[in-house]
Design a protein around this motif. Sequence first.
Motif, mmCIF file in Angstrom:
data_model
loop_
_atom_site.group_PDB
_atom_site.id
_atom_site.type_symbol
_atom_site.label_atom_id
_atom_site.label_comp_id
_atom_site.label_asym_id
_atom_site.label_seq_id
_atom_site.Cartn_x
_atom_site.Cartn_y
_atom_site.Cartn_z
ATOM 1 N N TYR A 1 0.835 -1.201 0.000
ATOM 2 C CA TYR A 1 0.000 0.000 0.000
ATOM 3 C C TYR A 1 0.874 1.258 0.000
ATOM 4 C CZ TYR A 1 -4.075 2.879 1.335
ATOM 5 O OH TYR A 1 -5.079 3.812 1.377
ATOM 6 N N ALA A 2 1.976 1.220 0.758
ATOM 7 C CA ALA A 2 2.865 2.378 0.839
ATOM 8 C C ALA A 2 3.560 2.653 -0.496
ATOM 9 C CB ALA A 2 3.902 2.161 1.939
ATOM 10 N N ALA B 1 -7.136 9.241 0.357
ATOM 11 C CA ALA B 1 -6.983 7.848 0.790
ATOM 12 C C ALA B 1 -6.715 7.794 2.303
ATOM 13 C CB ALA B 1 -5.838 7.189 0.042
ATOM 14 N N PRO B 2 -7.400 6.914 3.013
ATOM 15 C CA PRO B 2 -7.131 6.780 4.453
ATOM 16 C C PRO B 2 -5.727 6.224 4.677
ATOM 17 C CG PRO B 2 -9.170 5.641 3.826
ATOM 18 C CD PRO B 2 -8.472 6.035 2.566
ATOM 19 N N VAL C 1 -5.628 2.858 9.509
ATOM 20 C CA VAL C 1 -7.077 2.947 9.738
ATOM 21 C C VAL C 1 -7.792 1.640 9.365
ATOM 22 C CG1 VAL C 1 -9.174 4.110 8.882
ATOM 23 C CG2 VAL C 1 -7.146 5.441 9.467
ATOM 24 N N PHE C 2 -7.250 0.923 8.410
ATOM 25 C CA PHE C 2 -7.969 -0.219 7.849
ATOM 26 C C PHE C 2 -8.249 -1.323 8.868
ATOM 27 C CE2 PHE C 2 -6.439 1.981 4.139
ATOM 28 C CZ PHE C 2 -7.508 1.889 3.262
ATOM 29 N N LEU D 1 -11.666 4.071 -4.007
ATOM 30 C CA LEU D 1 -10.229 3.996 -3.764
ATOM 31 C C LEU D 1 -9.575 2.933 -4.654
ATOM 32 C CD1 LEU D 1 -7.829 5.033 -2.137
ATOM 33 C CD2 LEU D 1 -8.414 3.361 -0.356
ATOM 34 N N THR D 2 -10.218 1.792 -4.796
ATOM 35 C CA THR D 2 -9.674 0.744 -5.658
ATOM 36 C C THR D 2 -9.533 1.260 -7.086
ATOM 37 O OG1 THR D 2 -10.604 -1.001 -4.270
ATOM 38 C CG2 THR D 2 -10.034 -1.609 -6.527
ATOM 39 N N TRP D 3 -10.567 1.929 -7.577
ATOM 40 C CA TRP D 3 -10.510 2.498 -8.927
ATOM 41 C C TRP D 3 -9.354 3.494 -9.044
ATOM 42 C CZ3 TRP D 3 -12.163 2.047 -13.784
ATOM 43 C CH2 TRP D 3 -11.984 3.134 -14.644
#
Length: 167
Positions: free
Chosen positions: A38-39, A47-48, A52-53, A152-154
Motif C-alpha cells: 500500500y505504501a 486515501a485513508p 485505519v484499515f 479507492l480501488t478504482w
Amino acid sequence: MSALPGRRQGVGLLGWFALCFVAAGIGALASVDAAAFYARLAQPAWAPPAAVFGPVWTTLYALMAIAAWLVWRRAGWRDAHRALSLFVIQLAVNALWSWLFFVWHLGAPAFVGTLALWGLIAATLIAFWRKSRLAGVLLVPYLAWVSLATALTWAVWQANPGLLGLA
C-alpha cells in the motif's frame, strides 16, 4: 423475537462471529504484506492511512456478525435463507478482494470485485432490513466503507498501472 432458548442464541451469536472472523482471517492472510505494498502505491489525497484499515474492518466484521445473528435469531435459517445466503456470499467476495489486490495485484478484477461486493451488500442490507431493521442499520457503515473502498480501488488501480495492471 424468536423463541430460541438463550443458550442456543448465544451459540448462534458465537457462530456468526466465528464465520465473520474466519472470512476476516482469510482476507488477513492475503494482507500480511499489505502495508508495504500500500505504501508503494500512488494514492489519492483522500486515501485513508494504512493504520485505519485494521480497526475499521474489525468493527465492520463485528457489526456484520451481530446483524446476521439478529436476522437468524428473528427468522431462523429456514425463513431467512435468502438473506443469510446473500450474507455468506458477500463474505466470500469480501475475502477474495484482498487476494485479488494485495497478493495477485490484479487491479481490474479487484475493482470489479468491489462493485460486486457493493451490490451484494446492498442486497443483503435490504433483505436484512425486511427481517430486522436494526440488522439493516448495522450494515450501513459497511456499505459506506465499501463505497469508499470501491472509489479507492478504482483510483489506485488507475494511478498504478505498472503495479496493478491497466487492463
